[in-house]
Design an enzyme around this catalytic site. Structure first.
Site, PDB file in Angstrom:
ATOM      1  N   ASP A 514       0.820  -1.213   0.000  1.00 47.66           N
ATOM      2  CA  ASP A 514       0.000   0.000   0.000  1.00 47.66           C
ATOM      3  C   ASP A 514       0.856   1.266   0.000  1.00 47.66           C
ATOM      4  OD1 ASP A 514      -2.329   1.473   0.087  1.00 47.66           O
ATOM      5  OD2 ASP A 514      -3.178   0.372   1.769  1.00 47.66           O
ATOM      6  N   ASP A 583     -10.739   2.097  -3.105  1.00 47.92           N
ATOM      7  CA  ASP A 583     -11.213   1.871  -1.730  1.00 47.92           C
ATOM      8  C   ASP A 583     -12.733   1.910  -1.675  1.00 47.92           C
ATOM      9  OD1 ASP A 583      -8.889   1.329  -0.508  1.00 47.92           O
ATOM     10  OD2 ASP A 583      -8.666   3.245   0.529  1.00 47.92           O
TER      11      ASP A 583
HETATM   12  C1  GLA Z   1      -5.763   1.779   2.282  1.00 43.81           C
HETATM   13  C2  GLA Z   1      -6.139   0.629   1.389  1.00 43.81           C
HETATM   14  C3  GLA Z   1      -7.212  -0.190   2.064  1.00 43.81           C
HETATM   15  C4  GLA Z   1      -6.689  -0.702   3.385  1.00 43.81           C
HETATM   16  C5  GLA Z   1      -6.224   0.452   4.242  1.00 43.81           C
HETATM   17  C6  GLA Z   1      -5.503  -0.040   5.487  1.00 43.81           C
HETATM   18  O1  GLA Z   1      -6.788   2.687   2.418  1.00 43.81           O
HETATM   19  O2  GLA Z   1      -6.554   1.086   0.140  1.00 43.81           O
HETATM   20  O3  GLA Z   1      -7.607  -1.255   1.246  1.00 43.81           O
HETATM   21  O4  GLA Z   1      -5.629  -1.598   3.146  1.00 43.81           O
HETATM   22  O5  GLA Z   1      -5.331   1.301   3.546  1.00 43.81           O
HETATM   23  O6  GLA Z   1      -5.056   1.002   6.259  1.00 43.81           O
END
Ligand code: GLA
Length: 815
Positions: A514, A583
């Site tokens: 990420d 997301d």
């Molecule tokens: C980001 C990712 C999510 C999740 C969060 C965890 O927003 O896109 O899918 O993994 O971080 O903190």
């Protein structure tokens, strides 16, 4: 295939031609890029001749003749530089660079359009004049030195019948007054109908400051073209935007975010005004790069257009000392005369076969369950195991532990950088947890965010100088965190070591990588006086880290992520074969987002999950089937607390998993066709199978004739056509059930609940055996859906299709 005769060049793919020639002045005049202009027979002839050498051999004569007369037909004929334009020289007063289509344009010699290259020399001048010095043509490809690039490993898995044999051309220009060298590198991927371009600048004689150096320039002999780009924001990526360029300049740019970005994805299209998914001329362009980028279409008073793409120069500069060199990211170009769908097919095939690589490139992706929306930071080993047990019972193959497993990470304010297990949550560590997950018959995966640090972390306390911030100045944060300075080798080494340690601390077969904030306070302690180089050097550092880790762990399936799709690009896909799409897991929003990606990126690269309802991002309620149907066209998984579901929901999920295992290869790797409205379908490369998607965004009564017309099936094949059967619970019929029951049932009463637990309403079943020709040319008239009257409660002739209900239809060749 690349052919050169007397300084005229033809770069030929199966269906496209790209031509230019070197003028007596040494400039490269762009002649053509578009639908093939070689008769098929000649293409075959050229193919058998192979690389035509300059020895004037007999066979080559026809090629020679052909290329020269093609160039004569295509070149512009000018008698003099018109009006107030600049004549290039006294000897060539007819050449006005402003009004000539060119392969590259430099600043200062009369071409006043968006330049390809703009340098400042040691003497302070910023005029450049690059002229041809030599060219070499080779088979294979030439890998970039510092950046990832498209590749061809010589034993490419066939994409359908396609099997690219690449060749490349290095065209070398020398700067007249200063001796700097500019190499243009073109690679031809014939079966994918793709040509890539990049540039390398070498400065043997002087120190040079690069103000801009693009990757691609295509001059077109017309204006009024349509520029399509994809814009958005966090959790709302890839909205298609169209603008006509009839003078002026249209720019798609990520100039300061420091990543390819959800605000403006680097994939863009240039097409005729009236091009549609199925008809018309269309170019697709992308960049193998993850940093700030620039794509622009401009047109001038001479009815010519110019497209350029490359690193954004808004906040970029690079100083090359004498003897150094700089290479640009690789630009990817394709063309189709048959609309956006066909262009996408080229791009998808190219991305699948020449961008993604490693053991996962052609493998179907496992069905996963991800802990994030199931429990966020709030979990223990035993709650994770409960979730995993439920997942394994439903047939799910991979368990992914998302954020929250390390340091003191109980919220998003701390511990990024401290990559060791939180022993309160995981007393047996990743090793113990992964073993228990494996014992349930599932693989184990983990989330990391290695490019970041929280101020509240052991890493920051030990190395504040590793964080990106201007010394002794206030710095801003994004999601409470700071970027690490990956331009520094010691930071890269730290990340490599820390991640090697994490990835080998248990049986880890998947990693979600990420990156949750964009850049601010741009600064590196090691780039004093050259801060404009920061983002580009950051990505060179990141690519080194990704390269080492993916080589050290070749069997791990890596999924890129940047707060969803904020860094969805070909640079990342060179290392990680898939990226989390957004997301936003709301199925209805996902239709637009995934449809947006589909223009430039294949389904096998897009992470897509079923989440809970009401949805956590929108609070919208969407049926479980609808959530499944859209997520099925990506790298599929579940991201919700399976333990909290009702037994009928679990049963439905088990059926989805079973269905998906049978059809996922078509969903992930099939040819993708956007159809009318929100519909789309994928067809296996051998055209034996297909999966079609339909959603009812607004349900209205008394509309029962719906036709589903398809694309891409084999006209001559006979297919079995059916739908993925969807059950509906009794409750969704509301008080209408009293039409079918002997006793009165009060809505939401006890009897209603009891009846609901045991009885479900039947839905429509499609089952036909029909030709591909009928499906492609006319389509199926589907069974009617409930529309106030005519419901067939215990038969299969009528279905229920409420607002936001969707359907999957499957086709299989009848043996
Ligand atoms: C980001 C990712 C999510 C999740 C969060 C965890 O927003 O896109 O899918 O993994 O971080 O903190």
């Amino acid at each position: 295939m690349i052919i050169e005769r007397n300084k005229t060049y033809l770069l030929q793919t199966k269906n496209t031609s790209y031509m230019f020639r070197i003028l007596p002045t040494g400039h490269a005049e762009h002649l053509y890029y578009g639908q093939s202009i070689l008769p098929e027979k000649m293409y075959e002839e050229f193919l058998t001749l192979g690389k035509i050498s300059d020895d004037g051999s007999k066979e080559a004569d026809s090629a020679n003749l052909c290329l020269e007369s093609m160039a004569d037909a295509l070149c512009e004929k000018h008698a003099s530089a018109g009006g107030n334009m600049i004549s290039y020289s006294d000897e060539h007063f007819e050449i006005a660079l402003e009004d000539l289509p060119l392969e590259i344009s430099s600043f200062g010699k009369g071409d006043i359009r968006d330049p390809f290259i703009h340098l400042t020399h040691e003497d302070g001048s910023d005029t450049s004049d690059f002229v041809f010095s030599k060219a070499t043509i080779q088979e294979g490809y030439l890998a970039p030195q510092t950046l990832p690039g498209a590749y061809c490993d010589g034993k490419i898995t066939k994409i359908g019948e396609k099997e690219d044999k690449t060749s490349y051309l290095v065209l070398t220009f020398t700067e007249k007054e200063y001796g700097n060298i500019l190499e243009l590198i073109y690679t031809v991927y014939p079966d994918c109908d793709v040509i890539t371009r990049r540039a390398v600048l070498k400065t043997p004689n002087e120190n040079v400051h690069i103000n801009r150096l693009m990757s691609c320039q295509i001059d077109m002999h017309e204006s009024g073209l349509k520029f399509t780009s994809f814009h958005g924001r966090w959790a709302d990526e890839m909205h298609k935007t169209e603008s006509i360029c009839d003078g002026g300049r249209i720019v798609n740019e990520e100039m300061a975010a420091g990543e390819s970005g959800s605000r403006s994805n680097p994939f863009v299209m240039v097409s005729d005004k009236d091009t549609t998914d199925d008809f018309g001329n269309c170019y697709g362009f992308n960049l193998v790069y993850s940093g700030n980028h620039y794509e622009a279409l401009s047109s001038n008073g001479y009815d010519k257009s110019r497209f350029v793409s490359g690193i954004s120069f808004a906040r970029f500069g690079y100083t090359l000392s004498k003897g150094e060199s700089f290479e640009t990211p690789e630009a990817v170009m394709t063309f189709s005369a048959n609309g956006y769908n066909h262009m996408s097919e080229h791009m998808h095939d190219f991305v699948r076969s020449h961008i993604t690589r490693g053991v996962w490139r052609d493998k179907v992706r496992p069905i996963l369950v991800n802990s994030w929306e199931a429990s966020y930071f709030n979990f223990t080993e035993s709650s994770l195991l409960k979730l995993a047990k439920e997942a394994s019972k439903l047939g799910i193959e991979l368990f992914v532990l998302d954020d929250g497993w390390f340091g003191q990470r109980n919220d998003d304010k701390r511990s990024l950088g401290d990559w060791y297990e939180n022993k309160t949550k995981l007393p047996n560590g990743l090793k113990g947890l992964s073993e228990k997950i494996n014992a349930l018959g599932m693989d184990f995966g983990i989330w990391v965010e290695p490019e970041m640090v929280n101020e509240d972390s052991d890493l920051y306390r030990a190395h504040p100088e590793w964080a990106v911030q201007v010394p002794n100045r206030h710095h801003s944060k994004g999601r409470n965190q700071m970027n690490l300075d990956l331009t520094r080798t010691d930071v890269q080494d730290y990340i490599i070591d820390a991640m090697k340690n994490v990835f080998s601390s248990g049986n880890i077969s998947y990693v979600k990588w990420d990156m949750n904030r964009i850049f601010s306070d741009y600064y590196s302690n090691e780039l004093v006086g050259r801060q404009e180089e920061f983002i580009h050097r950051y990505y060179i550092g990141l690519y080194r880290v990704m390269d080492e880790l993916t080589k050290a762990f070749p069997n791990i399936l890596f999924e890129g992520c940047s707060a969803g799709g904020n860094r969805f690009d070909l640079g990342i896909l060179c290392y990680f074969p898939q990226i989390w799409g957004s997301d936003d897991t709301d199925a209805i929003c996902r239709i637009d987002i995934q449809r947006g990606y589909s223009y430039g990126y294949p389904q096998s690269t897009i992470g897509a999950h079923v989440s809970v309802t009401p949805n956590h991002q929108t609070l919208n309620c969407v049926p479980l089937e609808t959530r499944f149907d859209i997520a099925a066209f990506g790298c599929f998984g579940y991201e919700l607390n399976l333990c909290d579901l009702s037994s009928s929901e679990k049963k439905e999920i088990a059926e989805q998993v079973e269905f998906y295992k049978k059809w996922r290869h078509v969903c992930q790797f099939g040819t993708f066709y956007r159809l009318q409205g929100d519909r789309f379908m994928t067809v296996s490369k051998d055209k034996k199978k297909a999966v079609c998607y339909m959603i009812q965004k607004e349900s209205r009564p008394n509309r029962d004739v719906v036709t589903y017309k398809m694309r891409g099936l084999d006209d001559n094949k006979i297919y079995n056509f059916s739908n993925k059967y969807v059950t509906i619970d009794l409750k969704s019929m509301g008080s209408l059930i009293n039409m079918f029951t002997p006793v009165h049932i009060k809505q939401n009463g006890l009897l209603h609940a009891v009846a609901n637990a045991f009885v479900s309403v039947s839905n429509e079943k499609e089952d036909l055996t029909i030709s591909g020709a009928l499906l492609n040319n006319c389509g199926v008239r589907l069974k009617p859906k409930f529309g106030s009257t005519g419901f067939d409660a215990d038969g299969d002739k009528v279905g229920v299709m409420r607002t936001n209900d969707s359907r999957l239809y499957v086709l299989e060749e009848k043996e």
